[in-house]
Motif scaffolding. Structure first.
Motif, mmCIF file in Angstrom:
data_model
loop_
_atom_site.group_PDB
_atom_site.id
_atom_site.type_symbol
_atom_site.label_atom_id
_atom_site.label_comp_id
_atom_site.label_asym_id
_atom_site.label_seq_id
_atom_site.Cartn_x
_atom_site.Cartn_y
_atom_site.Cartn_z
ATOM 1 N N UNK A 46 -10.522 56.888 -29.874
ATOM 2 C CA UNK A 46 -10.022 57.494 -28.639
ATOM 3 C C UNK A 46 -11.153 58.047 -27.780
ATOM 4 N N UNK A 47 -12.229 58.462 -28.410
ATOM 5 C CA UNK A 47 -13.381 58.955 -27.648
ATOM 6 C C UNK A 47 -14.108 57.821 -26.938
ATOM 7 N N UNK A 48 -14.120 56.641 -27.544
ATOM 8 C CA UNK A 48 -14.802 55.501 -26.949
ATOM 9 C C UNK A 48 -13.939 54.721 -25.957
ATOM 10 N N UNK A 49 -12.626 54.878 -26.037
ATOM 11 C CA UNK A 49 -11.744 54.073 -25.190
ATOM 12 C C UNK A 49 -11.925 54.319 -23.692
ATOM 13 N N UNK A 50 -12.144 55.554 -23.205
ATOM 14 C CA UNK A 50 -12.407 55.701 -21.770
ATOM 15 C C UNK A 50 -13.711 55.022 -21.349
ATOM 16 N N UNK A 51 -14.699 55.045 -22.224
ATOM 17 C CA UNK A 51 -15.955 54.356 -21.909
ATOM 18 C C UNK A 51 -15.739 52.851 -21.817
ATOM 19 N N UNK A 52 -14.929 52.319 -22.707
ATOM 20 C CA UNK A 52 -14.620 50.889 -22.679
ATOM 21 C C UNK A 52 -13.884 50.533 -21.390
ATOM 22 N N UNK A 53 -12.959 51.372 -20.981
ATOM 23 C CA UNK A 53 -12.230 51.127 -19.739
ATOM 24 C C UNK A 53 -13.176 51.126 -18.547
ATOM 25 N N UNK A 54 -14.112 52.069 -18.531
ATOM 26 C CA UNK A 54 -15.092 52.117 -17.442
ATOM 27 C C UNK A 54 -15.985 50.880 -17.441
ATOM 28 N N UNK A 55 -16.406 50.432 -18.613
ATOM 29 C CA UNK A 55 -17.233 49.228 -18.713
ATOM 30 C C UNK A 55 -16.438 48.013 -18.239
ATOM 31 N N UNK A 56 -15.168 47.933 -18.626
ATOM 32 C CA UNK A 56 -14.321 46.823 -18.173
ATOM 33 C C UNK A 56 -14.166 46.844 -16.653
ATOM 34 N N UNK A 57 -14.005 48.030 -16.092
ATOM 35 C CA UNK A 57 -13.878 48.139 -14.639
ATOM 36 C C UNK A 57 -15.183 47.745 -13.951
ATOM 37 N N UNK A 58 -16.305 48.131 -14.526
ATOM 38 C CA UNK A 58 -17.601 47.775 -13.941
ATOM 39 C C UNK A 58 -17.849 46.275 -14.026
ATOM 40 N N UNK A 59 -17.348 45.648 -15.077
ATOM 41 C CA UNK A 59 -17.556 44.202 -15.220
ATOM 42 C C UNK A 59 -16.738 43.396 -14.205
ATOM 43 N N UNK A 60 -15.759 44.019 -13.593
ATOM 44 C CA UNK A 60 -14.928 43.331 -12.608
ATOM 45 C C UNK A 60 -15.514 43.357 -11.202
ATOM 46 N N UNK A 61 -16.653 44.001 -11.020
ATOM 47 C CA UNK A 61 -17.238 44.140 -9.684
ATOM 48 C C UNK A 61 -17.522 42.788 -9.056
ATOM 49 N N UNK A 62 -18.075 41.849 -9.819
ATOM 50 C CA UNK A 62 -18.358 40.512 -9.277
ATOM 51 C C UNK A 62 -17.067 39.812 -8.845
ATOM 52 N N UNK A 63 -16.049 39.931 -9.669
ATOM 53 C CA UNK A 63 -14.761 39.331 -9.328
ATOM 54 C C UNK A 63 -14.208 39.968 -8.061
ATOM 55 N N UNK A 64 -14.340 41.271 -7.954
ATOM 56 C CA UNK A 64 -13.853 41.967 -6.762
ATOM 57 C C UNK A 64 -14.619 41.546 -5.521
ATOM 58 N N UNK A 65 -15.920 41.309 -5.646
ATOM 59 C CA UNK A 65 -16.719 40.867 -4.499
ATOM 60 C C UNK A 65 -16.253 39.498 -4.007
ATOM 61 N N UNK A 66 -15.867 38.636 -4.920
ATOM 62 C CA UNK A 66 -15.352 37.322 -4.535
ATOM 63 C C UNK A 66 -13.938 37.432 -3.972
ATOM 64 N N UNK A 67 -13.184 38.387 -4.464
ATOM 65 C CA UNK A 67 -11.790 38.541 -4.066
ATOM 66 C C UNK A 67 -11.643 39.143 -2.671
ATOM 67 N N UNK A 68 -12.666 39.840 -2.206
ATOM 68 C CA UNK A 68 -12.607 40.478 -0.886
ATOM 69 C C UNK A 68 -12.440 39.434 0.215
ATOM 70 N N UNK A 69 -13.010 38.260 0.033
ATOM 71 C CA UNK A 69 -12.955 37.220 1.067
ATOM 72 C C UNK A 69 -11.590 36.537 1.152
ATOM 73 N N UNK A 70 -10.760 36.687 0.124
ATOM 74 C CA UNK A 70 -9.432 36.068 0.080
ATOM 75 C C UNK A 70 -8.457 36.925 0.896
ATOM 76 N N UNK A 71 -7.506 36.310 1.604
ATOM 77 C CA UNK A 71 -6.497 37.112 2.301
ATOM 78 C C UNK A 71 -5.751 38.031 1.325
ATOM 79 N N UNK A 72 -5.587 39.272 1.689
ATOM 80 C CA UNK A 72 -4.975 40.329 0.866
ATOM 81 C C UNK A 72 -5.801 40.664 -0.371
ATOM 82 N N UNK A 73 -7.023 40.204 -0.421
ATOM 83 C CA UNK A 73 -7.895 40.469 -1.566
ATOM 84 C C UNK A 73 -8.200 41.940 -1.736
ATOM 85 N N UNK A 74 -8.468 42.618 -0.621
ATOM 86 C CA UNK A 74 -8.773 44.057 -0.699
ATOM 87 C C UNK A 74 -7.569 44.832 -1.227
#
Length: 184
Positions: A46-74
């Protein structure tokens, strides 16, 4: 690096505690209080799970950068980020309740367990609705494996929280297990 740490945590630590507990003499149920035995593994997880969630969210940054160009991506990004932040807040609430030895910990842990599939379903529905992508396309490529494994592992821990004498003694005596049972 994370994979080796998780592997060590999942295999090495339980083996260590199993060997250590087999050497000890049996204790009376009243002595089982505090963060020891299997409860320490849950506390570490349970102590490591918030860190894992943050790492998972950080790993999605590239996907989010690609998704911004799609209509309704933001809009899709904001919705998914809101869902992930809500899950992170729930993880932190459960962690704090555990560390404070709150009698509500068993109930909150059950809520966390049910939040795993709920988050996955809401995220899939949100992305499908906002971007117009069929749900079956979102589930392609083994996207269901990680949430399902997480749900199963957390379910095992939920059973432990429900049944354990140590958990019952640490988080408020017999009322904690009763509350967890009536909550679900």
């Amino acid at each position: 690096m994370w994979h080796w740490a998780i592997l060590l945590l999942l295999i090495g630590v339980p083996v260590f505690f199993a060997v250590r507990s087999s050497r000890k003499s049996s204790q009376s149920p009243d002595d089982l209080v505090g963060f020891g035995g299997w409860l320490i593994l849950l506390a570490i997880s349970l102590s490591l799970s918030p860190l894992r969630t943050l790492v998972d969210m950080a790993s999605l940054v590239k996907t989010y950068q690609q998704l911004v160009t799609v209509p309704n991506g933001a809009l899709a990004i904001y919705g998914e980020a809101a869902l992930n932040l809500a899950f992170l807040v729930l993880q932190l609430v459960v962690l704090v309740s555990m560390l404070r030895r709150s009698h509500r910990f068993p109930q909150l842990f059950i809520c966390l367990w049910f939040a795993i599939p709920l988050l996955f379903i809401l995220d899939a529905v949100w992305i499908s609705t906002v971007l117009g992508v069929p749900v079956d396309r979102l589930l392609a490529g083994g996207a269901l494996v990680t949430p399902l494994a997480s749900f199963i592992v957390t379910g095992v821990w939920a059973a432990y929280v429900y049944r354990s004498v140590r958990v019952r003694n640490t988080f408020g005596g017999s009322t904690a297990a009763t509350q967890a049972a009536t909550f679900s």
